[in-house]
Write a protein that holds these residues in place. Structure first.
Motif, PDB file in Angstrom:
ATOM      1  N   ILE A 112     -12.058   9.110   2.266  1.00  0.00           N
ATOM      2  CA  ILE A 112     -13.089   9.253   1.752  1.00  0.00           C
ATOM      3  C   ILE A 112     -13.311   7.871   0.434  1.00  0.00           C
ATOM      4  O   ILE A 112     -12.370   7.839  -0.147  1.00  0.00           O
ATOM      5  CB  ILE A 112     -13.044  10.437   0.863  1.00  0.00           C
ATOM      6  CG1 ILE A 112     -13.391  11.790   1.804  1.00  0.00           C
ATOM      7  CG2 ILE A 112     -14.377  10.813  -0.157  1.00  0.00           C
ATOM      8  CD1 ILE A 112     -13.029  13.157   1.248  1.00  0.00           C
ATOM      9  N   GLY A 113     -14.605   7.547   0.570  1.00  0.00           N
ATOM     10  CA  GLY A 113     -14.930   6.178  -0.303  1.00  0.00           C
ATOM     11  C   GLY A 113     -14.539   4.807   0.371  1.00  0.00           C
ATOM     12  O   GLY A 113     -14.812   3.937  -0.209  1.00  0.00           O
TER      13      GLY A 113
ATOM     14  N   VAL B 299     -15.451  14.404   3.842  1.00  0.00           N
ATOM     15  CA  VAL B 299     -14.794  15.117   4.958  1.00  0.00           C
ATOM     16  C   VAL B 299     -14.686  16.686   4.698  1.00  0.00           C
ATOM     17  O   VAL B 299     -14.202  17.219   3.712  1.00  0.00           O
ATOM     18  CB  VAL B 299     -13.612  14.500   5.583  1.00  0.00           C
ATOM     19  CG1 VAL B 299     -12.729  15.255   6.648  1.00  0.00           C
ATOM     20  CG2 VAL B 299     -13.662  13.162   5.745  1.00  0.00           C
ATOM     21  N   ARG B 300     -15.360  17.488   5.631  1.00  0.00           N
ATOM     22  CA  ARG B 300     -15.141  19.215   5.515  1.00  0.00           C
ATOM     23  C   ARG B 300     -14.957  19.562   7.006  1.00  0.00           C
ATOM     24  O   ARG B 300     -16.036  19.539   7.662  1.00  0.00           O
ATOM     25  CB  ARG B 300     -16.619  19.491   5.114  1.00  0.00           C
ATOM     26  CG  ARG B 300     -16.563  20.960   4.586  1.00  0.00           C
ATOM     27  CD  ARG B 300     -17.935  21.415   3.965  1.00  0.00           C
ATOM     28  NE  ARG B 300     -18.202  20.742   2.706  1.00  0.00           N
ATOM     29  CZ  ARG B 300     -19.562  20.829   2.180  1.00  0.00           C
ATOM     30  NH1 ARG B 300     -20.170  21.748   2.540  1.00  0.00           N
ATOM     31  NH2 ARG B 300     -19.752  20.071   1.111  1.00  0.00           N
ATOM     32  N   GLY B 301     -13.771  19.992   6.921  1.00  0.00           N
ATOM     33  CA  GLY B 301     -13.294  20.481   8.217  1.00  0.00           C
ATOM     34  C   GLY B 301     -13.448  19.524   9.353  1.00  0.00           C
ATOM     35  O   GLY B 301     -12.862  18.301   9.093  1.00  0.00           O
ATOM     36  N   LYS B 302     -14.103  19.840  10.527  1.00  0.00           N
ATOM     37  CA  LYS B 302     -14.590  18.797  11.445  1.00  0.00           C
ATOM     38  C   LYS B 302     -15.955  18.003  11.417  1.00  0.00           C
ATOM     39  O   LYS B 302     -16.357  17.208  12.301  1.00  0.00           O
ATOM     40  CB  LYS B 302     -14.622  19.539  12.774  1.00  0.00           C
ATOM     41  CG  LYS B 302     -13.186  20.393  13.136  1.00  0.00           C
ATOM     42  CD  LYS B 302     -13.431  21.157  14.741  1.00  0.00           C
ATOM     43  CE  LYS B 302     -12.123  21.555  15.093  1.00  0.00           C
ATOM     44  NZ  LYS B 302     -12.233  22.046  16.384  1.00  0.00           N
TER      45      LYS B 302
END
Length: 89
Positions: A8-9, A25-28
């Motif tokens: 992330i970032g 990013v959240r799960g898939k």
């Protein structure tokens, strides 16, 4: 295909003028952010494929319509002018 790992970032640069950043990013699911020039065109792949299929169908249909019209009108090769040498004599 190129595979990259980004957190992330973190970003990648494409063609010196398109920046892709991993936003979340959240799960898939991954949320991506893009910075790109105004003249760039960006489409989801499934939408791009649908447009290309429709364009092909339209072009094929138009070509078939023109062939039908030529046949109906009896169009064929243009006749040679009488004063032009045939080349076979």
């Amino acid at each position: 295909m190129l595979y990259l790992t980004r957190k992330i970032g973190e970003s990648i640069i494409i063609n010196n003028n398109i920046e892709l950043t991993v936003v979340e990013v959240r799960g898939k699911t991954v949320k991506l952010g893009f910075l790109f020039p105004k003249e760039a065109t960006i489409l989801r792949k499934e939408l791009h494929q649908k447009i290309m299929e429709q364009n092909l169908a339209a072009a094929t249909g138009a070509d078939a319509d023109l062939l039908d019209l030529d046949f109906e009108l009896g169009a064929g090769p243009a006749p040679k002018p009488e004063n032009e040498p045939d080349g076979n004599r």
